[in-house]
Design a protein around this motif. Structure first.
Motif, short mmCIF file in Angstrom:
data_model
loop_
_atom_site.label_atom_id
_atom_site.label_comp_id
_atom_site.label_asym_id
_atom_site.label_seq_id
_atom_site.Cartn_x
_atom_site.Cartn_y
_atom_site.Cartn_z
N TYR A 66 0.80 -1.23 0.00
CA TYR A 66 0.00 0.00 0.00
C TYR A 66 0.84 1.28 0.00
O TYR A 66 0.32 2.36 -0.27
N ILE A 69 0.84 3.63 -3.03
CA ILE A 69 -0.46 4.29 -3.23
C ILE A 69 -0.62 5.45 -2.26
O ILE A 69 -1.03 6.55 -2.65
N ASN A 155 -7.60 5.22 -10.64
CA ASN A 155 -6.94 4.35 -11.61
C ASN A 155 -7.43 4.53 -13.04
O ASN A 155 -7.02 3.81 -13.95
N GLU A 166 -7.15 1.79 -4.70
CA GLU A 166 -6.60 3.07 -5.16
C GLU A 166 -7.63 4.18 -5.06
O GLU A 166 -7.35 5.27 -4.56
#
Length: 231
Positions: A66, A69, A155, A166
């Motif tokens: 993660y 992101i 995304n 995301e």
């Protein structure tokens, strides 16, 4: 018996008085000795290796998948990425909660109420914000923009989905930024995310934990670079 006790106390007091200067002297000599030893290259290298090892044992208590992101979302919206990690930890324990739906209707990886995600100006929004929004509208970027929501299609797949990791993290970054986090008002932003003092305390605990772990890792990296580039 009283006389013997008095003598014992006096003897102990004199022992302490006599030993105190010796103790101080030994302590000072140890400090001086260590400072001199540190000038010896072998000893200095040993001390630095111990220092680096202590730092290198630090790690981030954040799932690695993660981090990129969080970092990208944090950079775009101007909020600390470690704050996003802290919210993710509190909301769904890094998406390990099953299902990703709370009893009051908060949805997805970052637990958005539908009206916050789509927009409170939606005609069905009131109360806690569960609303009565059609499923197709909940993920429609055009609908979200029209109603002033915080949902983001991160995304680029054409939908803003709180169940997509995301989209969820970028949406959280968007919401926190608009709530004050981008201006450094972290407590205000966290409270706006969930209006509970305990919630603010919990998020800040993990935020500060991740920040301290990150600083330790950066310090270890700097020491290793310095050692590598040194004479």
């Amino acid at each position: 018996m009283k006389k013997n006790k008095g003598t014992t106390y006096k003897a102990k007091a004199w022992i302490i008085i006599l030993l105190l200067p010796i103790t101080i002297t030994v302590y000072v000599l140890l400090i001086i000795g260590w400072n001199e030893l540190r000038k010896i290259p072998v000893v200095l290298e040993w001390a630095e290796s111990i220092h680096i090892k202590s730092f290198s044992q630090e790690k981030l208590d954040i799932p690695e998948e993660y981090i990129a992101i969080y970092q990208e979302a944090g950079e775009i919206y101007g909020v600390p990425w470690t704050l996003l990690a802290a919210h993710h930890r509190i909301e769904t324990i890094f998406s390990t909660m099953d299902p990703l739906l709370s009893p009051v209707g908060a949805e997805g990886h970052m637990q958005f109420m539908p009206c916050t995600f789509v927009g409170w100006s939606h005609p069905s929004c009131n109360g806690l914000g569960q609303g009565d929004i059609p499923d197709e509208d909940k993920v429609n970027p055009a609908i979200i923009e029209a109603y002033g929501g915080y949902g983001v299609d991160a995304n680029g797949d054409g939908i803003a989905d709180p169940y997509d990791i995301e989209d969820a993290i970028f949406s959280a970054a968007n919401y926190l930024a608009a709530s004050g986090a981008a201006d450094g008002e972290l407590e205000k932003a966290i409270f706006n995310y969930n209006r509970s003092d305990k919630y603010v305390e919990d998020v800040l605990y993990f935020y500060n934990l991740y920040e301290s772990q990150l600083q330790a890792l950066q310090a270890a990296s700097a020491l290793q670079t310095e050692k590598k580039d040194g004479p």
